[in-house]
Design an enzyme around this catalytic site. Structure first.
Site, mmCIF file in Angstrom:
data_model
loop_
_atom_site.group_PDB
_atom_site.id
_atom_site.type_symbol
_atom_site.label_atom_id
_atom_site.label_comp_id
_atom_site.label_asym_id
_atom_site.label_seq_id
_atom_site.Cartn_x
_atom_site.Cartn_y
_atom_site.Cartn_z
ATOM 1 N N GLU A 70 -4.851 16.336 -12.366
ATOM 2 C CA GLU A 70 -5.280 16.535 -13.761
ATOM 3 C C GLU A 70 -6.786 16.692 -13.900
ATOM 4 O O GLU A 70 -7.427 16.002 -14.681
ATOM 5 C CB GLU A 70 -4.773 15.380 -14.642
ATOM 6 C CG GLU A 70 -4.716 15.758 -16.105
ATOM 7 C CD GLU A 70 -4.009 14.728 -16.985
ATOM 8 O OE1 GLU A 70 -3.046 14.122 -16.530
ATOM 9 O OE2 GLU A 70 -4.462 14.562 -18.117
ATOM 10 N N LYS B 81 2.878 11.268 -11.758
ATOM 11 C CA LYS B 81 2.067 10.313 -12.526
ATOM 12 C C LYS B 81 2.948 9.104 -12.833
ATOM 13 O O LYS B 81 4.008 9.247 -13.440
ATOM 14 C CB LYS B 81 1.592 10.949 -13.840
ATOM 15 C CG LYS B 81 0.367 11.799 -13.684
ATOM 16 C CD LYS B 81 -0.537 11.910 -14.901
ATOM 17 C CE LYS B 81 -0.042 12.513 -16.121
ATOM 18 N NZ LYS B 81 -1.037 12.940 -17.109
ATOM 19 N N HIS C 230 8.611 8.054 -28.010
ATOM 20 C CA HIS C 230 7.573 8.962 -27.523
ATOM 21 C C HIS C 230 7.826 10.413 -27.948
ATOM 22 O O HIS C 230 6.928 11.098 -28.436
ATOM 23 C CB HIS C 230 7.489 8.845 -25.992
ATOM 24 C CG HIS C 230 6.434 9.708 -25.390
ATOM 25 N ND1 HIS C 230 5.090 9.532 -25.641
ATOM 26 C CD2 HIS C 230 6.511 10.785 -24.556
ATOM 27 C CE1 HIS C 230 4.388 10.446 -24.984
ATOM 28 N NE2 HIS C 230 5.227 11.224 -24.320
ATOM 29 N N ARG D 170 -3.623 20.784 -15.661
ATOM 30 C CA ARG D 170 -2.567 19.796 -15.972
ATOM 31 C C ARG D 170 -2.753 19.172 -17.354
ATOM 32 O O ARG D 170 -1.806 18.679 -17.949
ATOM 33 C CB ARG D 170 -2.515 18.716 -14.881
ATOM 34 C CG ARG D 170 -1.350 17.762 -15.088
ATOM 35 C CD ARG D 170 -1.066 16.867 -13.906
ATOM 36 N NE ARG D 170 0.111 16.067 -14.177
ATOM 37 C CZ ARG D 170 0.813 15.430 -13.265
ATOM 38 N NH1 ARG D 170 0.456 15.484 -11.993
ATOM 39 N NH2 ARG D 170 1.875 14.719 -13.588
ATOM 40 N N HIS E 61 -0.257 15.125 -27.430
ATOM 41 C CA HIS E 61 -0.223 13.726 -26.998
ATOM 42 C C HIS E 61 -1.376 12.877 -27.519
ATOM 43 O O HIS E 61 -1.248 11.658 -27.604
ATOM 44 C CB HIS E 61 -0.144 13.646 -25.472
ATOM 45 C CG HIS E 61 1.247 13.903 -24.943
ATOM 46 N ND1 HIS E 61 1.923 15.070 -25.189
ATOM 47 C CD2 HIS E 61 2.086 13.131 -24.208
ATOM 48 C CE1 HIS E 61 3.117 15.018 -24.606
ATOM 49 N NE2 HIS E 61 3.242 13.848 -24.014
ATOM 50 N N ARG F 133 0.809 -1.232 0.000
ATOM 51 C CA ARG F 133 0.000 0.000 0.000
ATOM 52 C C ARG F 133 0.836 1.273 0.000
ATOM 53 O O ARG F 133 0.372 2.344 0.368
ATOM 54 C CB ARG F 133 -0.982 0.022 1.176
ATOM 55 C CG ARG F 133 -1.986 -1.105 1.115
ATOM 56 C CD ARG F 133 -3.118 -0.881 2.084
ATOM 57 N NE ARG F 133 -4.122 -1.903 1.904
ATOM 58 C CZ ARG F 133 -4.063 -3.117 2.428
ATOM 59 N NH1 ARG F 133 -3.022 -3.454 3.175
ATOM 60 N NH2 ARG F 133 -5.017 -3.984 2.213
ATOM 61 N N HIS G 56 -0.015 9.484 -29.049
ATOM 62 C CA HIS G 56 -0.319 8.117 -28.603
ATOM 63 C C HIS G 56 -0.788 7.258 -29.773
ATOM 64 O O HIS G 56 -0.425 6.084 -29.877
ATOM 65 C CB HIS G 56 -1.338 8.135 -27.462
ATOM 66 C CG HIS G 56 -0.754 8.673 -26.178
ATOM 67 N ND1 HIS G 56 -1.519 9.074 -25.115
ATOM 68 C CD2 HIS G 56 0.530 8.876 -25.803
ATOM 69 C CE1 HIS G 56 -0.720 9.506 -24.138
ATOM 70 N NE2 HIS G 56 0.520 9.397 -24.541
ATOM 71 N N LYS H 249 6.531 22.549 -15.553
ATOM 72 C CA LYS H 249 5.785 21.373 -15.094
ATOM 73 C C LYS H 249 5.399 21.500 -13.614
ATOM 74 O O LYS H 249 4.254 21.238 -13.237
ATOM 75 C CB LYS H 249 6.608 20.103 -15.331
ATOM 76 C CG LYS H 249 5.859 18.863 -14.872
ATOM 77 C CD LYS H 249 5.935 17.721 -15.797
ATOM 78 C CE LYS H 249 4.876 16.690 -15.419
ATOM 79 N NZ LYS H 249 5.085 15.396 -16.009
ATOM 80 N N GLU I 249 9.643 17.294 -25.506
ATOM 81 C CA GLU I 249 8.900 17.678 -24.294
ATOM 82 C C GLU I 249 9.317 19.071 -23.814
ATOM 83 O O GLU I 249 8.518 19.788 -23.209
ATOM 84 C CB GLU I 249 9.086 16.636 -23.183
ATOM 85 C CG GLU I 249 8.549 15.236 -23.517
ATOM 86 C CD GLU I 249 7.016 15.105 -23.436
ATOM 87 O OE1 GLU I 249 6.322 16.113 -23.166
ATOM 88 O OE2 GLU I 249 6.522 13.980 -23.660
ATOM 89 N N ASN J 59 -0.497 17.727 -21.874
ATOM 90 C CA ASN J 59 -0.722 16.694 -22.899
ATOM 91 C C ASN J 59 -0.738 17.277 -24.309
ATOM 92 O O ASN J 59 -1.198 16.616 -25.244
ATOM 93 C CB ASN J 59 -2.044 15.961 -22.625
ATOM 94 C CG ASN J 59 -2.007 15.238 -21.292
ATOM 95 O OD1 ASN J 59 -0.946 14.821 -20.853
ATOM 96 N ND2 ASN J 59 -3.146 15.116 -20.641
HETATM 97 N N1 GLY Z 1 3.245 13.939 -18.813
HETATM 98 C C1 GLY Z 1 2.158 14.772 -18.529
HETATM 99 C C2 GLY Z 1 1.860 14.912 -17.082
HETATM 100 O O1 GLY Z 1 2.650 14.507 -16.249
HETATM 101 O O2 GLY Z 1 0.805 15.416 -16.715
#
Ligand code: GLY
Length: 338
Positions: free
Chosen positions: A222, A128, A248, A226, A233, A106, A237, A212, A170, A230
């Site tokens: 998000e 994330k 990527h 946030r 993206h 956990r 993807h 960021k 990025e 993306n």
């Molecule tokens: N890679 C996008 C984010 O961390 O929200």
């Protein structure tokens, strides 16, 4: 040692020499490292002080199966809730390690030393941690902040050009969404300068991490802002799914160029800014031609599972350093490219 940035009062981000910083900022107690076989060869000295769990390299290892093998190794090693997990590697290592650490027993505390530019400016920062399911990107994951992240630009010296370039996609993304000065700085630099000028690279990494951490600090889970991270993206993807040979960053560059074209067609971005964004990406060495025909890519977007209430949250640049998020059905998104 003072962190350069912090997310949510819980995640300290340091920019500087990893070996020295590790000596000063790791918590007392048992540390178990997690890395991959390539990083173990090139960054052996960073891993040497710790017991180490290794995973394989490549996106195909970013799966629940790999996470399960990590849990098994943790059990064999007797990792418990007081152990600190230190991941040293690129985005796949930090994603797998973050997911495994956040869920094992956990949750155990963890930190990252990202060894790729993409990891330093994006994947390792912001909490994330996800794995792919049946080829769908990051379908299982957690929002759990690493206790610390150490971004050491010197670790990027031995990165192959292609990997370094992937991280620059990025960086350009961060600049387009929120930092016109960063955009100008990269636009005035060549790929070679970004590779070889240590001071310039440290400034660029710090600026992208600032974008960021600022955004994640305001919207960790998000729910709104946030989503801007993306940019490019949705198509990236789909590109990665249709063209697995592309990495990527390469897919993000193409996705950013295409969504920039769409922003002009929607009347939210000037053509002059569209040209500046495309020219910068091309100058950094990205091939911006979609690797498969647009209808195939758009079919993949429509099939993608990443939606909320059936809607995609499409990030559109509205200027250099500014963007907006528009909810759209996948069909409306596809119509932007008719
Ligand atoms: N890679 C996008 C984010 O961390 O929200």
């Amino acid at each position: 040692m003072k962190p350069a940035f912090n997310v949510g009062g819980r995640s300290d981000i340091y920019i500087g020499p990893a070996e020295e910083l590790l000596g000063g900022v790791l918590p007392a107690g048992r540390i178990v490292a997690l890395s991959d076989t390539t990083v173990a060869r090139c960054c052996g000295e960073l891993l040497a002080p710790y017991e180490c769990v290794l995973i394989g390299t490549g996106e195909r290892n970013k799966t629940l199966r790999t996470v399960e093998t990590v849990y098994r190794r943790f059990i064999e090693l007797g990792v418990d809730r007081r152990t600190f997990v230190l991941a040293v590697g690129g985005g796949i290592v930090t994603d797998v390690a973050g997911f495994a650490a956040a869920t094992y027993m956990r949750g155990v505390a963890f930190g990252f030393v990202p060894t790729t530019l993409l990891g330093q400016v994006d994947a390792a920062v912001g909490g994330k941690n996800g794995v792919n399911v049946d080829g769908y990107k990051n379908m299982a994951g957690t929002f759990t902040q690493p206790q610390l992240v150490i971004c050491d630009p010197a670790l990027l010296r031995t990165l192959p050009d292609r990997e370094f370039r992937a991280g620059l996609a990025e960086v350009v993304k961060a600049a387009v969404i929120a930092d016109a000065d960063l955009f100008a700085c990269i636009a005035q630099s060549t790929f070679g300068q970004l590779r070889s000028d240590a001071e310039l690279l440290a400034d660029v990494v710090a600026a992208a991490v600032r974008v960021k951490t600022d955004i994640v600090g305001r919207d960790e889970r998000e729910r709104g802002e946030r989503r801007k991270l993306n940019l490019g993206h949705t198509l990236a993807h789909a590109i990665e799914k249709c063209s697995p040979a592309m990495n990527h960053g390469e897919a993000v560059a193409v996705g950013t160029a295409l969504i920039t074209d769409a922003a002009v067609r929607l009347g939210v971005l000037s053509d002059a800014d569209r040209v500046r964004i495309r020219e910068l990406l091309a100058r950094l060495g990205f091939d911006l031609t979609p690797p498969v025909a647009m209808p195939l890519l758009l079919k993949e977007v429509v099939r993608d599972k990443k939606r909320e209430d059936g809607l995609l949250h499409v990030v559109l640049p509205v200027g250099i350093g500014d963007c907006t998020v528009r909810p759209m059905t996948p069909e409306a998104f596809a119509a932007l490219f008719d």
